[in-house]
Structure formats: structure tokens, C-alpha cells
Design a protein around this motif. Structure first.
Motif, PDB file in Angstrom:
ATOM      1  N   UNK A 171       0.707  -1.157   0.299  1.00  0.00           N
ATOM      2  CA  UNK A 171       0.286   0.138   0.137  1.00  0.00           C
ATOM      3  C   UNK A 171       0.980   1.342   0.005  1.00  0.00           C
ATOM      4  N   UNK A 172       2.505   0.922   0.596  1.00  0.00           N
ATOM      5  CA  UNK A 172       2.971   2.654   0.645  1.00  0.00           C
ATOM      6  C   UNK A 172       3.588   2.163  -0.514  1.00  0.00           C
ATOM      7  N   UNK A 173       4.201   1.573  -0.947  1.00  0.00           N
ATOM      8  CA  UNK A 173       4.406   1.551  -2.554  1.00  0.00           C
ATOM      9  C   UNK A 173       3.030   1.959  -3.788  1.00  0.00           C
ATOM     10  N   UNK A 174       1.924   1.561  -3.799  1.00  0.00           N
ATOM     11  CA  UNK A 174       0.885   2.195  -4.385  1.00  0.00           C
ATOM     12  C   UNK A 174       0.592   3.753  -4.220  1.00  0.00           C
ATOM     13  N   UNK A 175       0.672   3.964  -2.956  1.00  0.00           N
ATOM     14  CA  UNK A 175       0.146   6.009  -1.970  1.00  0.00           C
ATOM     15  C   UNK A 175       1.820   6.438  -3.377  1.00  0.00           C
ATOM     16  N   UNK A 176       2.824   6.139  -3.417  1.00  0.00           N
ATOM     17  CA  UNK A 176       4.202   6.949  -3.725  1.00  0.00           C
ATOM     18  C   UNK A 176       3.791   6.895  -5.420  1.00  0.00           C
ATOM     19  N   UNK A 177       3.263   6.015  -5.884  1.00  0.00           N
ATOM     20  CA  UNK A 177       3.197   5.624  -7.589  1.00  0.00           C
ATOM     21  C   UNK A 177       1.838   6.539  -7.228  1.00  0.00           C
ATOM     22  N   UNK A 178       0.999   5.987  -6.938  1.00  0.00           N
ATOM     23  CA  UNK A 178      -0.271   7.285  -7.368  1.00  0.00           C
ATOM     24  C   UNK A 178      -0.369   8.585  -7.297  1.00  0.00           C
ATOM     25  N   UNK A 179       0.554   9.154  -6.507  1.00  0.00           N
ATOM     26  CA  UNK A 179       0.695  10.529  -5.949  1.00  0.00           C
ATOM     27  C   UNK A 179       1.461  11.462  -6.911  1.00  0.00           C
ATOM     28  N   UNK A 180       1.828  10.836  -8.533  1.00  0.00           N
ATOM     29  CA  UNK A 180       3.078  11.044  -9.168  1.00  0.00           C
ATOM     30  C   UNK A 180       2.146  11.550  -9.922  1.00  0.00           C
ATOM     31  N   UNK A 181       3.030  11.775 -11.457  1.00  0.00           N
ATOM     32  CA  UNK A 181       2.331  11.743 -12.877  1.00  0.00           C
ATOM     33  C   UNK A 181       2.810  10.417 -13.232  1.00  0.00           C
ATOM     34  N   UNK A 182       2.623  10.252 -14.575  1.00  0.00           N
ATOM     35  CA  UNK A 182       3.224   8.951 -15.213  1.00  0.00           C
ATOM     36  C   UNK A 182       4.497   9.552 -15.900  1.00  0.00           C
ATOM     37  N   UNK A 183       5.396   8.707 -15.907  1.00  0.00           N
ATOM     38  CA  UNK A 183       7.012   9.113 -16.254  1.00  0.00           C
ATOM     39  C   UNK A 183       6.880  10.018 -17.793  1.00  0.00           C
ATOM     40  N   UNK A 184       5.898   9.916 -18.815  1.00  0.00           N
ATOM     41  CA  UNK A 184       5.500  11.052 -19.821  1.00  0.00           C
ATOM     42  C   UNK A 184       5.301  11.868 -19.287  1.00  0.00           C
ATOM     43  N   UNK A 185       4.948  11.924 -18.269  1.00  0.00           N
ATOM     44  CA  UNK A 185       3.914  13.681 -18.165  1.00  0.00           C
ATOM     45  C   UNK A 185       5.109  14.153 -17.473  1.00  0.00           C
ATOM     46  N   UNK A 186       5.684  13.477 -16.299  1.00  0.00           N
ATOM     47  CA  UNK A 186       6.947  14.275 -15.766  1.00  0.00           C
ATOM     48  C   UNK A 186       7.991  14.651 -16.252  1.00  0.00           C
ATOM     49  N   UNK A 187       8.092  13.638 -17.513  1.00  0.00           N
ATOM     50  CA  UNK A 187       9.035  13.984 -18.696  1.00  0.00           C
ATOM     51  C   UNK A 187       8.965  15.093 -19.130  1.00  0.00           C
ATOM     52  N   UNK A 188       7.648  15.256 -20.009  1.00  0.00           N
ATOM     53  CA  UNK A 188       7.289  16.173 -20.660  1.00  0.00           C
ATOM     54  C   UNK A 188       7.068  17.556 -20.491  1.00  0.00           C
ATOM     55  N   UNK A 189       6.680  17.667 -18.807  1.00  0.00           N
ATOM     56  CA  UNK A 189       6.142  18.614 -18.631  1.00  0.00           C
ATOM     57  C   UNK A 189       7.127  19.496 -17.419  1.00  0.00           C
ATOM     58  N   UNK A 190       7.651  18.882 -16.862  1.00  0.00           N
ATOM     59  CA  UNK A 190       8.965  18.568 -15.674  1.00  0.00           C
ATOM     60  C   UNK A 190      10.782  18.362 -16.190  1.00  0.00           C
ATOM     61  N   UNK A 191      10.981  17.716 -17.188  1.00  0.00           N
ATOM     62  CA  UNK A 191      11.921  16.856 -17.441  1.00  0.00           C
ATOM     63  C   UNK A 191      13.351  17.658 -17.423  1.00  0.00           C
ATOM     64  N   UNK A 192      13.252  19.337 -18.735  1.00  0.00           N
ATOM     65  CA  UNK A 192      14.240  20.051 -19.312  1.00  0.00           C
ATOM     66  C   UNK A 192      14.068  20.916 -18.080  1.00  0.00           C
TER      67      UNK A 192
END
Length: 283
Positions: free
Chosen positions: A235-256
Motif C-alpha cells: 500500500x505504501x508503494x502504491x500510494x507513492x506511485x499514485x501520488x505523482x504523474x506518469x513518467x511520460x507526463x513528468x518528463x514532458x512537463x518537468x524534464x528540461x
């Protein structure tokens, strides 16, 4: 720590100077107190200070600040990861079967308590005895509980200073992205104390702590603390995973932006490691 504070202050355009006078500072995990000592020297003599720190009897460090008989310094000796009611959990609702049932604490902060600067530079201490369920999760519990207290009680426009590790770690990248939505985020790796390590400092200025984005972040961090305190490892692993964006979304929005933030951190560490005495140069 005072040398590190001075380096941070100079590099971040005065991050230890309060936005109001005489000003107020919250330090979560304060002992031994180097950052507070530096901040007190840089601000109004009537600066109000609140410090939370693990009691020495529980494995914490001694507070070296001259705080006795100083009404401007309020020190709470407590384990900040156990402030249940500050995170929205009533003491009477905690199951008696929980291994830490008797260690949870009632509310310590008033709802309207606000500070100009919030400092979170604590780390998990090996000297603290903990229930077995906490061993794998303690860094997560400490980070999220500290961030909740800091952001929830930070004055709009204030400064948030936090010690973090591994800027390239997924959880840390997501955290920096979240903070960037409602503050001016900078990062800095002090050369006098952290150069060879993975650690660095996040310095978030002009934090809009009452914005909808900040309130959503607080809600998310409280949930992660709750799951890491009362849930299973899965449940801890799932909560952390669900709290953020997908890898694609983070890289597109925040990667640079992440690369821009990380490059000087990585360069400082690489240069320090190249000169480290434990690195043997090949002939």
C-alpha cells in the motif's frame, strides 16, 4: 551547519532572511541547531523561533542553542512522525493493536500558526529505536510529515528550505515538480559539507502556501504519511506511485527544468568525487 547555512544564504539571495519583521522561523528536526543559530544572527533580535527535535533520550541530538530562559525560542521535544492529530488522525481512532499506539501525540500546532521560513533538514537517525514496521519506511514518514508541518504553517510568500537526496530519484523529481507549481524552486549543493554526497538543498522562495496546488500537496503528503504509518508495504508503494504523474507526463512537463536544476548538483558532486582521497586514480 552554520558554514552550510552561510553558503546557502549567499547562494540563494538571502534565504535565511524573514519576509516580515521581527519574523518567525520554524525548524523541523532542529538539533543541534546550526541553521537556527545562523538565522538568528541574520535577522531581527526579536525573531520568534519554533523548533521541533527528537528528544535526546530517544536517540536525538542535543540542542546547542542558548535557549534556556529565552522566551523567543520555543523547543518541542518530539518525534514529528508521530504528530497524528496534526496530520488529521484522532488519537482515539488509532487501533490499540498498532505497535506505536501509545506514542502518537495530540495536536501540537495551532491551525493559524504561521512562519516566514520553514526548515526541514532532518534525517533518519540510527540511534533511535523504532518498531520494525518503520525500518523500511522511516525516510518516507519523516519527509512527508516534515513537509506537511512546514508547508501548512508557512506564511504566503515565505521560504521553504529542505535537505533532499538524489535529485534524479523519481520520488524527489516528483516532489520538486510539485513545489515548482506554487513557488520559485532552486537547488544548491554546498561545497563545504555535501559535495561528495548525494544530498542537496531545495530552496523554495515566494511559496504560495495557501494556493489550491499547495493544499493539494499537503493532502497528498498526509495520505502518504498515513499509509506509511498504518498500511502495508504494498500500500505504501502504491500510494507513492499514485501520488505523482506518469513518467511520460513528468518528463514532458518537468524534464528540461529537472535537468537544469540537476546539472550543477551533479557537476559539484562529480568534481568532488574526482578529488576524493578514496578514489584511486589508474596509472
Amino acid at each position: 551547519m552554520q558554514r552550510i547555512a552561510a553558503e546557502l544564504h549567499n547562494a540563494a539571495d538571502g534565504c535565511f532572511t524573514t519576509v516580515t519583521k521581527p519574523g518567525a522561523i520554524l525548524d523541523v528536526c532542529a538539533a543541534p541547531g546550526g541553521f537556527l543559530a545562523a538565522a538568528m544572527a541574520l535577522n531581527d533580535p526579536d525573531l520568534r523561533v519554533r523548533a521541533c527535535t527528537l528528544p535526546f533520550s530517544q536517540g536525538g541530538y542535543k540542542v546547542l542553542l542558548p535557549h534556556e530562559n529565552n522566551d523567543a525560542i520555543d523547543i518541542n521535544y518530539c518525534d514529528v512522525t508521530m504528530l497524528a492529530e496534526d496530520f488529521g488522525v484522532k488519537i482515539e481512532e488509532i487501533p490499540a493493536s498498532h505497535p506505536d499506539h501509545n506514542k502518537f501525540m495530540p495536536r501540537q500546532f495551532t491551525i493559524d500558526e504561521q512562519y516566514d521560513i520553514a526548515i526541514c533538514d532532518g534525517h533518519v537517525l540510527r540511534t533511535q529505536e523504532r518498531a520494525s514496521y518503520r525500518e523500511k519506511r522511516e525516510s518516507i514518514r519523516l519527509q512527508n510529515s516534515s513537509f506537511v508541518l512546514a508547508l501548512e504553517h508557512l506564511r504566503p510568500g515565505g521560504t521553504f528550505i529542505a535537505l533532499l537526496h538524489k535529485i534524479e530519484m523519481w520520488r524527489i523529481a516528483c516532489l520538486l515538480q510539485t513545489m515548482s507549481r506554487f513557488s520559485d524552486v532552486r537547488v544548491y549543493k554546498p561545497k563545504c559539507g555535501h559535495a561528495k554526497r548525494s544530498s542537496f538543498y531545495m530552496i523554495a522562495k515566494d511559496v504560495q502556501s495557501h494556493s489550491s496546488e499547495a493544499k493539494e500537496a499537503i493532502k497528498t503528503w498526509k495520505n502518504i504519511w498515513y499509509v506509511a504509518t498504518f498500511g502495508t508495504d504494498q500500500e505504501v508503494y502504491q500510494a507513492i506511485r499514485d501520488s505523482g504523474p506518469s513518467a511520460e507526463e513528468l518528463l514532458a512537463d518537468f524534464g528540461p527544468q529537472l535537468i537544469t536544476l540537476g546539472r550543477p548538483v551533479w557537476l559539484t558532486q562529480a568534481n568532488a568525487l574526482a578529488k576524493a582521497p578514496f578514489i584511486k586514480k589508474q596509472k
